[in-house]
Design a protein around this motif. Structure first.
Motif, PDB file in Angstrom:
ATOM      1  N   ASP A   1      -6.416 -10.764  19.667  1.00  0.00           N
ATOM      2  CA  ASP A   1      -6.946 -11.541  20.598  1.00  0.00           C
ATOM      3  C   ASP A   1      -8.046 -12.577  20.330  1.00  0.00           C
ATOM      4  O   ASP A   1      -7.846 -13.671  20.384  1.00  0.00           O
ATOM      5  CB  ASP A   1      -7.389 -10.644  21.932  1.00  0.00           C
ATOM      6  N   ARG A   2      -8.989 -12.125  19.344  1.00  0.00           N
ATOM      7  CA  ARG A   2      -9.943 -12.721  18.766  1.00  0.00           C
ATOM      8  C   ARG A   2      -9.714 -13.643  18.109  1.00  0.00           C
ATOM      9  O   ARG A   2     -10.060 -14.833  17.939  1.00  0.00           O
ATOM     10  CB  ARG A   2     -11.161 -11.972  18.452  1.00  0.00           C
ATOM     11  N   LEU A   3      -8.830 -13.589  17.260  1.00  0.00           N
ATOM     12  CA  LEU A   3      -7.979 -14.418  16.152  1.00  0.00           C
ATOM     13  C   LEU A   3      -7.020 -15.294  16.589  1.00  0.00           C
ATOM     14  O   LEU A   3      -6.441 -16.098  15.794  1.00  0.00           O
ATOM     15  CB  LEU A   3      -7.600 -13.305  15.104  1.00  0.00           C
ATOM     16  N   PHE A   4      -6.436 -15.023  17.789  1.00  0.00           N
ATOM     17  CA  PHE A   4      -5.328 -15.718  18.346  1.00  0.00           C
ATOM     18  C   PHE A   4      -4.084 -15.572  17.611  1.00  0.00           C
ATOM     19  O   PHE A   4      -3.346 -16.509  17.029  1.00  0.00           O
ATOM     20  CB  PHE A   4      -5.626 -17.522  18.567  1.00  0.00           C
ATOM     21  N   ALA A   5      -4.026 -14.286  17.204  1.00  0.00           N
ATOM     22  CA  ALA A   5      -2.693 -13.862  16.364  1.00  0.00           C
ATOM     23  C   ALA A   5      -2.029 -12.842  16.973  1.00  0.00           C
ATOM     24  O   ALA A   5      -2.619 -12.188  18.060  1.00  0.00           O
ATOM     25  CB  ALA A   5      -3.226 -13.594  14.884  1.00  0.00           C
ATOM     26  N   HIS A   6      -0.801 -12.527  16.655  1.00  0.00           N
ATOM     27  CA  HIS A   6       0.026 -11.330  17.242  1.00  0.00           C
ATOM     28  C   HIS A   6      -0.322 -10.334  16.511  1.00  0.00           C
ATOM     29  O   HIS A   6      -0.982  -9.965  15.374  1.00  0.00           O
ATOM     30  CB  HIS A   6       1.352 -11.669  16.710  1.00  0.00           C
ATOM     31  N   ARG A   7      -0.100  -9.210  17.337  1.00  0.00           N
ATOM     32  CA  ARG A   7      -0.623  -7.695  16.836  1.00  0.00           C
ATOM     33  C   ARG A   7      -0.128  -7.305  15.560  1.00  0.00           C
ATOM     34  O   ARG A   7      -0.780  -6.826  14.281  1.00  0.00           O
ATOM     35  CB  ARG A   7      -0.646  -6.644  17.915  1.00  0.00           C
ATOM     36  N   ASN A   8       0.990  -7.544  15.450  1.00  0.00           N
ATOM     37  CA  ASN A   8       1.850  -7.022  14.146  1.00  0.00           C
ATOM     38  C   ASN A   8       1.352  -8.230  13.077  1.00  0.00           C
ATOM     39  O   ASN A   8       1.368  -7.377  11.663  1.00  0.00           O
ATOM     40  CB  ASN A   8       3.355  -7.383  14.395  1.00  0.00           C
ATOM     41  N   THR A   9       1.079  -9.259  13.252  1.00  0.00           N
ATOM     42  CA  THR A   9       0.425 -10.183  12.102  1.00  0.00           C
ATOM     43  C   THR A   9      -0.766  -9.454  11.691  1.00  0.00           C
ATOM     44  O   THR A   9      -1.120  -9.305  10.491  1.00  0.00           O
ATOM     45  CB  THR A   9       0.145 -11.530  12.399  1.00  0.00           C
ATOM     46  N   VAL A  10      -1.772  -9.105  12.624  1.00  0.00           N
ATOM     47  CA  VAL A  10      -2.924  -8.660  12.250  1.00  0.00           C
ATOM     48  C   VAL A  10      -2.787  -7.243  11.620  1.00  0.00           C
ATOM     49  O   VAL A  10      -3.502  -6.835  10.620  1.00  0.00           O
ATOM     50  CB  VAL A  10      -3.845  -8.197  13.659  1.00  0.00           C
ATOM     51  N   ASP A  11      -2.119  -6.173  11.956  1.00  0.00           N
ATOM     52  CA  ASP A  11      -1.560  -5.154  11.458  1.00  0.00           C
ATOM     53  C   ASP A  11      -1.151  -5.305   9.823  1.00  0.00           C
ATOM     54  O   ASP A  11      -1.907  -4.592   8.737  1.00  0.00           O
ATOM     55  CB  ASP A  11      -0.452  -4.301  12.004  1.00  0.00           C
ATOM     56  N   ARG A  12      -0.448  -6.338   9.625  1.00  0.00           N
ATOM     57  CA  ARG A  12       0.009  -6.666   8.250  1.00  0.00           C
ATOM     58  C   ARG A  12      -1.347  -7.177   7.283  1.00  0.00           C
ATOM     59  O   ARG A  12      -1.363  -6.780   6.009  1.00  0.00           O
ATOM     60  CB  ARG A  12       1.067  -7.674   8.319  1.00  0.00           C
ATOM     61  N   ARG A  13      -1.945  -7.907   7.957  1.00  0.00           N
ATOM     62  CA  ARG A  13      -3.272  -8.487   7.105  1.00  0.00           C
ATOM     63  C   ARG A  13      -4.233  -7.254   6.888  1.00  0.00           C
ATOM     64  O   ARG A  13      -4.646  -7.170   5.859  1.00  0.00           O
ATOM     65  CB  ARG A  13      -3.750  -9.627   8.022  1.00  0.00           C
ATOM     66  N   LEU A  14      -4.193  -6.480   7.868  1.00  0.00           N
ATOM     67  CA  LEU A  14      -5.336  -5.431   7.632  1.00  0.00           C
ATOM     68  C   LEU A  14      -4.626  -4.451   6.518  1.00  0.00           C
ATOM     69  O   LEU A  14      -5.377  -3.844   5.711  1.00  0.00           O
ATOM     70  CB  LEU A  14      -5.333  -4.346   9.049  1.00  0.00           C
ATOM     71  N   ALA A  15      -3.334  -4.024   6.418  1.00  0.00           N
ATOM     72  CA  ALA A  15      -2.880  -3.277   5.321  1.00  0.00           C
ATOM     73  C   ALA A  15      -3.108  -4.093   4.078  1.00  0.00           C
ATOM     74  O   ALA A  15      -3.467  -3.250   3.067  1.00  0.00           O
ATOM     75  CB  ALA A  15      -1.244  -3.192   5.602  1.00  0.00           C
ATOM     76  N   LYS A  16      -2.882  -5.120   4.018  1.00  0.00           N
ATOM     77  CA  LYS A  16      -3.049  -5.814   2.666  1.00  0.00           C
ATOM     78  C   LYS A  16      -4.584  -5.931   2.313  1.00  0.00           C
ATOM     79  O   LYS A  16      -4.864  -5.655   1.038  1.00  0.00           O
ATOM     80  CB  LYS A  16      -2.701  -7.424   2.744  1.00  0.00           C
ATOM     81  N   ALA A  17      -5.453  -6.077   3.106  1.00  0.00           N
ATOM     82  CA  ALA A  17      -6.901  -5.881   3.006  1.00  0.00           C
ATOM     83  C   ALA A  17      -7.224  -4.675   2.595  1.00  0.00           C
ATOM     84  O   ALA A  17      -8.064  -4.423   1.638  1.00  0.00           O
ATOM     85  CB  ALA A  17      -7.472  -6.557   4.296  1.00  0.00           C
ATOM     86  N   ARG A  18      -7.001  -3.502   3.206  1.00  0.00           N
ATOM     87  CA  ARG A  18      -7.262  -2.281   2.875  1.00  0.00           C
ATOM     88  C   ARG A  18      -6.854  -2.183   1.497  1.00  0.00           C
ATOM     89  O   ARG A  18      -7.373  -1.166   0.738  1.00  0.00           O
ATOM     90  CB  ARG A  18      -6.733  -1.538   3.902  1.00  0.00           C
TER      91      ARG A  18
END
Length: 387
Positions: free
Chosen positions: A339-356
């Protein structure tokens, strides 16, 4: 004169300064750098055009700004002793050039003697010229209300014992309740015409009915408003839309005399942080960067801290960095981060996986350090406006 030589001369003057304001205040420090370069360039040009002739002081804009800043900050002429340190470095470089252009002992002796007398006389005359400017500016400002306000604020910032009632009378500003301090500045005096307008707009953003402003130099304003919280960065940034060269650092809210002082010191620390790391950020709240301020006290160790903490994430897409910092800020709640990033939850999950996968250790092991390291990277680039 090359920038490299000018910076060496300037750094020598900084190390020789007796008055810490000229080292710690980025606006004063930059004015000092410009004056150093202008003075040395003037001496070199005059010697090339008329070798051996007495070089008149470079009585230009930079010297007038320097003198005015001395008076506005209540400093004395002891500050110009730092010019001697700059003179020694400049003279050392000049000797290197002299030995490089001739090996004839007689010619070298004459060159060194003439140049030494010229440079020493030039520095003496320049110091005297600053003294004359200072006397004229003090006469211009007089000992009126503005001078009294400067003195009162300096006493309050130094933590001196001063009657609250007397201070309020001289400042025309109540010292009870909460305060938020801000420092407004421009990178050069030519860009400072919008400072007063920005101060007025900031007061309105805070919802305050009054403010205290004080010019500590020709390119800066100190501001206090009666407020108990600092508005979001996005709201503050909009104030600067019509003043593209003005920057703002804000302290944390504080109560009464102690809060008046503490909030200003916070704002000054935030301003120094931006200068220390070369950040282009135009609005900064100390509450957002206090950890970064502590970490960057030693720049070399700060750089190592970022590399050790983030690993490959330090050079990855800034979107990944921002996503994981927002995720931490939102208490490891991916939905809130989305919500804060104005992005879809699935998109955020993918980004987090890459970042981790790029982090050298598990995020959960030390999320505070990861967030602080990313903050340092963000400060060195133009930020997005956050709420």
């Amino acid at each position: 004169m090359s920038d490299e030589v000018a910076d060496r001369v300037w750094r020598a003057s900084q190390s020789g300064s007796r008055q810490r304001e000229y080292v710690e205040d980025p606006v004063l420090s930059e004015a000092d750098r410009r004056l150093n370069k202008a003075n040395m360039t003037h001496w070199l040009v005059c010697n090339l055009q008329q070798p051996g002739r007495r070089v008149p002081p470079a009585k230009g804009t930079e010297m007038l700004i320097y003198a005015r800043d001395l008076v506005l900050r209540g400093m004395d002429m002891n500050e110009v002793d730092s010019w001697r340190a700059a003179q020694r470095v400049g003279w050392s470089r000049w000797l290197d050039d002299c030995f490089a252009v001739t090996s004839d002992p007689a010619e070298l002796r004459e060159l060194v003697e003439v140049a030494a007398n010229s440079l020493t006389t030039y520095v003496d005359d320049s110091i005297a010229a600053v003294g004359t400017y200072v006397d004229e500016i003090r006469g211009e400002l007089g000992v009126g209300a503005q001078a009294q306000r400067h003195t009162t604020v300096q006493l309050l910032l130094q933590g001196a014992r001063i009657s609250r009632a007397r201070a309020e009378e001289q400042l025309g500003y109540p010292l009870t309740g909460h305060h938020v301090a801000a420092i407004l500045w421009a990178d050069s005096p030519e860009d400072s015409h919008g400072l007063e307008r920005v101060a007025e707009c900031l007061m309105r953003v805070f919802g305050a009915a009054r403010r205290l402003t004080l010019p500590p130099s020709t390119a800066a304003l100190w501001l206090w408003v009666p407020a108990s919280e600092v508005p979001p960065v996005a709201a503050l940034a909009r104030v600067l839309d019509d003043a593209p060269r003005v920057r703002v650092a804000l302290g944390c809210p504080g109560a009464d005399l102690t809060g008046f002082r503490r909030s200003h010191l916070d704002a000054a620390a935030a301003q120094r942080l931006l200068a220390r790391i070369g950040s282009p950020r135009r609005v900064v709240r100390y509450e957002d960067v206090h950890l970064a301020d502590l970490i960057t006290a030693d720049p070399a160790r700060a750089e190592q801290f970022v590399a050790d903490t983030l690993g490959e994430l330090a050079t990855a897409d800034p979107v990944l960095q921002r996503t994981i910092r927002t995720y931490i800020t939102e208490g490891f709640n991916a939905s809130n981060a989305a919500d804060r990033l104005f992005a879809h939850r699935n998109t955020v999950d993918r980004r987090l996986a890459k970042a981790r996968a790029l982090l050298p250790r598990r995020l959960e092991d030390d999320p505070t350090s990861v967030s602080a390291a990313i903050m340092l990277l963000e400060l060195q680039h133009e930020p997005t406006q956050e709420s």
